[in-house]
Motif scaffolding. Structure first.
Motif, PDB file in Angstrom:
ATOM      1  N   UNK A 164     -39.635  -9.671  -6.347  1.00 49.19           N
ATOM      2  CA  UNK A 164     -40.832  -9.425  -7.153  1.00 49.19           C
ATOM      3  C   UNK A 164     -41.735 -10.651  -7.089  1.00 49.19           C
ATOM      4  N   UNK A 165     -42.974 -10.461  -6.668  1.00 50.90           N
ATOM      5  CA  UNK A 165     -43.903 -11.584  -6.573  1.00 50.90           C
ATOM      6  C   UNK A 165     -44.285 -12.069  -7.967  1.00 50.90           C
ATOM      7  N   UNK A 166     -44.830 -13.282  -8.025  1.00 50.70           N
ATOM      8  CA  UNK A 166     -45.251 -13.837  -9.311  1.00 50.70           C
ATOM      9  C   UNK A 166     -46.326 -12.967  -9.951  1.00 50.70           C
ATOM     10  N   UNK A 167     -47.282 -12.481  -9.154  1.00 50.26           N
ATOM     11  CA  UNK A 167     -48.348 -11.643  -9.703  1.00 50.26           C
ATOM     12  C   UNK A 167     -47.798 -10.327 -10.240  1.00 50.26           C
ATOM     13  N   UNK A 168     -46.909  -9.695  -9.470  1.00 50.36           N
ATOM     14  CA  UNK A 168     -46.312  -8.436  -9.926  1.00 50.36           C
ATOM     15  C   UNK A 168     -45.527  -8.656 -11.210  1.00 50.36           C
ATOM     16  N   UNK A 169     -44.820  -9.777 -11.279  1.00 52.32           N
ATOM     17  CA  UNK A 169     -44.046 -10.071 -12.484  1.00 52.32           C
ATOM     18  C   UNK A 169     -44.964 -10.294 -13.677  1.00 52.32           C
ATOM     19  N   UNK A 170     -46.069 -11.019 -13.477  1.00 56.87           N
ATOM     20  CA  UNK A 170     -47.008 -11.249 -14.583  1.00 56.87           C
ATOM     21  C   UNK A 170     -47.576  -9.933 -15.096  1.00 56.87           C
ATOM     22  N   UNK A 171     -47.925  -9.026 -14.183  1.00 63.55           N
ATOM     23  CA  UNK A 171     -48.460  -7.721 -14.589  1.00 63.55           C
ATOM     24  C   UNK A 171     -47.413  -6.933 -15.379  1.00 63.55           C
TER      25      UNK A 171
END
Length: 252
Positions: A164-171
């Protein structure tokens, strides 16, 4: 009156969490800043982990067990509700805070290629640390690299879903945050603040209050704006354990 000392660095979300619990319970305490390079202030523990909480000469580790200890010692203004069921619900959301909300911030730092914005953020963090436990110029200049390669941050990130990318995780975390709010007025749909609120609040407002971010995005959501206001009323103006002169933006 109990002699209470909280050891740690104000840049740690877990240290700030315990600090907010102490403030909420209206327990006078001494914050002892720890130098993250030398850790000399906590040599008596034989470890490097923070936060460390000491009450009348007895010390313990780990933010959530420390909150449980505070409720045992000082039951007024409880952090875990009044029933076993409430306690289990609070612990479940608190686990999400540690494994998702906090890790999403760590993952962003860990995965972001070194750039001017990351360097500026890291140097600001170094200034906050150095204002309480002075760091050498060499260490402060190296802080961006030290932050990205910190063993604790790396370990937390690698224990998460590495696909899971950082952006996907933040979302995902942003969506789950609203779910856990449960309509308020406090997290979990509770009528009174709990440990969860004191784990989330300093994590969400830290970057804005110390000038790492220009706006507090969560304040644009009416329900959460009201929650921020309620939390501000039960905590001091500066609940982050940083020096007052490091506060750039107020929540008032």
């Amino acid at each position: 009156m109990a002699d209470i000392k909280l050891y740690g660095y104000s840049t740690s979300p877990y240290v700030r969490k315990v600090g907010c619990c102490l403030y909420y319970k209206e327990l006078p305490f001494e914050f002892v800043p720890v130098n993250p390079i030398e850790n000399s202030q906590i040599h008596f523990t034989g470890q490097t982990q923070v936060p460390v909480l000491e009450i009348d000469g007895e010390w313990r580790l780990d933010s959530t067990p420390l909150a449980l200890w505070l409720d045992e010692m000082f039951p007024e203004r409880p952090l875990f509700g009044k029933t076993r069921e409430e306690r289990e619900e609070i612990l479940l959301i608190d686990q999400w805070v540690s494994q998702s909300l906090i890790v999403s911030g760590f993952k962003t730092v860990y995965e972001t290629p070194m750039n001017s914005r990351l360097r500026a953020m890291a140097w600001r963090m170094a200034n906050i640390v150095s204002s309480q436990t002075p760091l050498s110029d060499e260490v402060r200049n190296a802080w961006p690299k030290l932050l990205q390669t910190a063993p604790f941050i790396k370990r937390m990130v690698l224990c998460s879903d590495t696909t899971e990318s950082a952006k996907t995780m933040r979302d995902r975390v942003g969506f789950e945050l609203f779910q856990h709010f449960g309509g308020g007025p406090h997290f979990g749909g509770r009528s009174e603040p709990s440990l969860v609120d004191f784990a989330i609040f300093p994590q969400i407002v830290f970057a804005y209050m110390v000038g790492l971010e220009d706006e507090l995005a969560i304040a644009q959501v009416p329900d959460l704006q009201d929650w921020l206001r309620r939390m501000s009323h039960c905590l001091p103006k500066n609940p982050l354990l940083v020096e007052d002169f490091m506060i750039v933006n107020s929540l008032e």
